[in-house]
Motif scaffolding. Sequence first.
Motif, short mmCIF file in Angstrom:
data_model
loop_
_atom_site.label_atom_id
_atom_site.label_comp_id
_atom_site.label_asym_id
_atom_site.label_seq_id
_atom_site.Cartn_x
_atom_site.Cartn_y
_atom_site.Cartn_z
N ASN A 141 -6.28 14.73 -10.15
CA ASN A 141 -5.08 13.74 -10.28
C ASN A 141 -5.78 12.42 -9.87
OD1 ASN A 141 -2.83 11.99 -10.40
ND2 ASN A 141 -1.91 12.95 -8.60
N PRO A 142 -6.53 11.99 -11.05
CA PRO A 142 -6.82 10.45 -10.79
C PRO A 142 -6.22 9.30 -10.53
CG PRO A 142 -7.26 11.26 -13.14
CD PRO A 142 -6.68 12.22 -12.42
N ARG A 143 -4.88 9.53 -10.70
CA ARG A 143 -4.04 8.43 -10.50
C ARG A 143 -3.26 8.32 -9.05
NH1 ARG A 143 -0.52 12.32 -13.07
NH2 ARG A 143 1.37 12.44 -11.66
N LEU A 144 -3.70 9.35 -8.35
CA LEU A 144 -3.20 9.50 -6.95
C LEU A 144 -3.72 8.25 -6.02
CD1 LEU A 144 -1.65 11.37 -4.99
CD2 LEU A 144 -3.64 12.53 -4.41
N GLN A 145 -2.56 7.87 -5.50
CA GLN A 145 -3.11 6.73 -4.56
C GLN A 145 -2.44 6.74 -3.18
OE1 GLN A 145 -4.87 4.16 -5.40
NE2 GLN A 145 -5.22 4.87 -7.57
N ILE A 146 -2.92 6.16 -2.23
CA ILE A 146 -2.25 6.00 -0.77
C ILE A 146 -1.07 5.17 -0.96
CG2 ILE A 146 -2.56 5.80 1.69
CD1 ILE A 146 -5.13 6.72 1.58
N GLU A 147 0.31 5.59 -0.87
CA GLU A 147 1.35 4.60 -0.98
C GLU A 147 1.29 3.78 0.39
OE1 GLU A 147 4.96 2.87 -2.63
OE2 GLU A 147 3.35 4.16 -3.39
N GLY A 148 1.24 4.30 1.47
CA GLY A 148 1.32 3.68 2.79
C GLY A 148 1.20 4.76 3.94
N LEU A 149 0.89 4.13 5.10
CA LEU A 149 1.04 4.97 6.38
C LEU A 149 2.16 4.43 7.06
CD1 LEU A 149 -2.23 4.78 5.60
CD2 LEU A 149 -2.37 5.58 8.09
N LEU A 150 3.29 5.40 7.61
CA LEU A 150 4.19 5.00 8.36
C LEU A 150 4.12 5.41 9.85
CD1 LEU A 150 7.38 4.28 8.27
CD2 LEU A 150 7.92 6.80 7.74
N ASN B 162 1.39 2.32 25.92
CA ASN B 162 0.13 1.62 25.92
C ASN B 162 -0.71 2.36 24.64
OD1 ASN B 162 0.72 -0.33 27.69
ND2 ASN B 162 -0.36 0.67 29.13
N LEU B 163 -0.65 3.60 24.43
CA LEU B 163 -1.51 4.47 23.64
C LEU B 163 -0.72 4.26 22.10
CD1 LEU B 163 -3.92 6.08 22.75
CD2 LEU B 163 -2.43 8.04 23.20
N ASP B 164 0.25 4.10 22.32
CA ASP B 164 1.13 3.69 20.61
C ASP B 164 0.51 2.47 20.39
OD1 ASP B 164 2.42 6.05 21.26
OD2 ASP B 164 4.55 5.36 20.75
N ASN B 165 0.76 1.37 21.18
CA ASN B 165 0.39 -0.08 20.92
C ASN B 165 -1.16 -0.06 20.39
OD1 ASN B 165 2.92 -1.23 21.29
ND2 ASN B 165 2.65 -1.10 23.33
N GLU B 166 -1.84 0.77 21.25
CA GLU B 166 -3.54 0.59 20.66
C GLU B 166 -3.76 1.35 19.61
OE1 GLU B 166 -5.49 2.31 24.21
OE2 GLU B 166 -4.75 1.12 25.41
N VAL B 167 -3.26 2.53 19.28
CA VAL B 167 -3.47 3.28 17.92
C VAL B 167 -2.80 2.42 16.86
CG1 VAL B 167 -3.22 5.27 16.66
CG2 VAL B 167 -3.63 5.46 19.10
N SER B 168 -1.47 1.94 16.98
CA SER B 168 -0.96 1.12 15.81
C SER B 168 -1.80 -0.28 15.56
CB SER B 168 0.30 0.54 16.49
OG SER B 168 1.00 -0.29 15.62
N HIS C 181 -7.61 -0.86 10.39
CA HIS C 181 -8.17 -0.11 9.24
C HIS C 181 -7.70 -0.11 7.93
CE1 HIS C 181 -10.54 1.26 12.71
NE2 HIS C 181 -11.46 1.47 11.89
N PHE C 182 -6.13 -0.42 7.74
CA PHE C 182 -5.50 -0.01 6.50
C PHE C 182 -4.74 -1.28 6.02
CE2 PHE C 182 -6.18 4.22 8.64
CZ PHE C 182 -6.51 4.93 7.43
#
Length: 255
Positions: free
Chosen positions: A172-181, A190-196, A202-203
């Motif tokens: 499927n060459p048209r496949l894209q990443i729409e987004g990360l939620l 704190n971990l939530d904030n660091e990973v966020s 990166h994205f």
Amino acid sequence: MGKVLAIANQKGGVGKTTTSINLAASLAKTRRRVMLIDLDPQGNATMGSGLNKEAQNVTTYEVLLGIQPIESALQRVESEYDLVPANGHLSGAEVELIELDQRERRLRNALDGVRDQYDYILIDCPPALNLLTINALVAADSVMIPMQCEYYALEGLTALLNTIRKIRETLNPRLQIEGLLRTMYDPRNNLDNEVSAQLKQHFGDKLYRTIIPRNIRLAEAPSHGKPVIAYDMQSKGAQAYLALAGEILRREEAA
């Protein structure tokens, strides 16, 4: 022609089904024509939409195996989207699909005749990188990846991104990443904030600005067979998914 969006992550418990149901309901609230496909043998999207999964005569199992057309499986639910239900029968489909022609393209072929009847077709994927998920990725235009902001989520993300890349190169060459939620987010952690922060680095624009918080109403709504906007419209969870729908529509308009 409708946009096909796979909601995928091989890690369980990250909010795929919650996102599928509530995004379908939120988009329908904006008067978009929406289909939700339950591609998980657990059938949680079916139950969370208010249907008894065991009472369904035509499901994604029959659709994938070519026993019935997808039109015969469609059920209109109270929140005004069309649902293709699933139940435990779907767990046997993967073994049976192996022996069929175009086994990775069965869902894509099934959707060919109905895509232009919808604005959005959402696919709730199982928590595994199996043949069912591959069918979803081959049928989809893009992938939404719900994820918790924790260390192991980043590890699992690498495997999923590799699978998406391979599907793009081969099927499927048209496949894209729409987004990360970001889901189940707690700003006090704190971990939530660091990973966020790492995800943002990166994205970039692929990371949705909308964040889905930890919310008791989101957790309660499925037991009532309702999306959260039908259960408690004023809850933080309902408002977050309405905001996500708005963000998706704005992205489409800007594209």
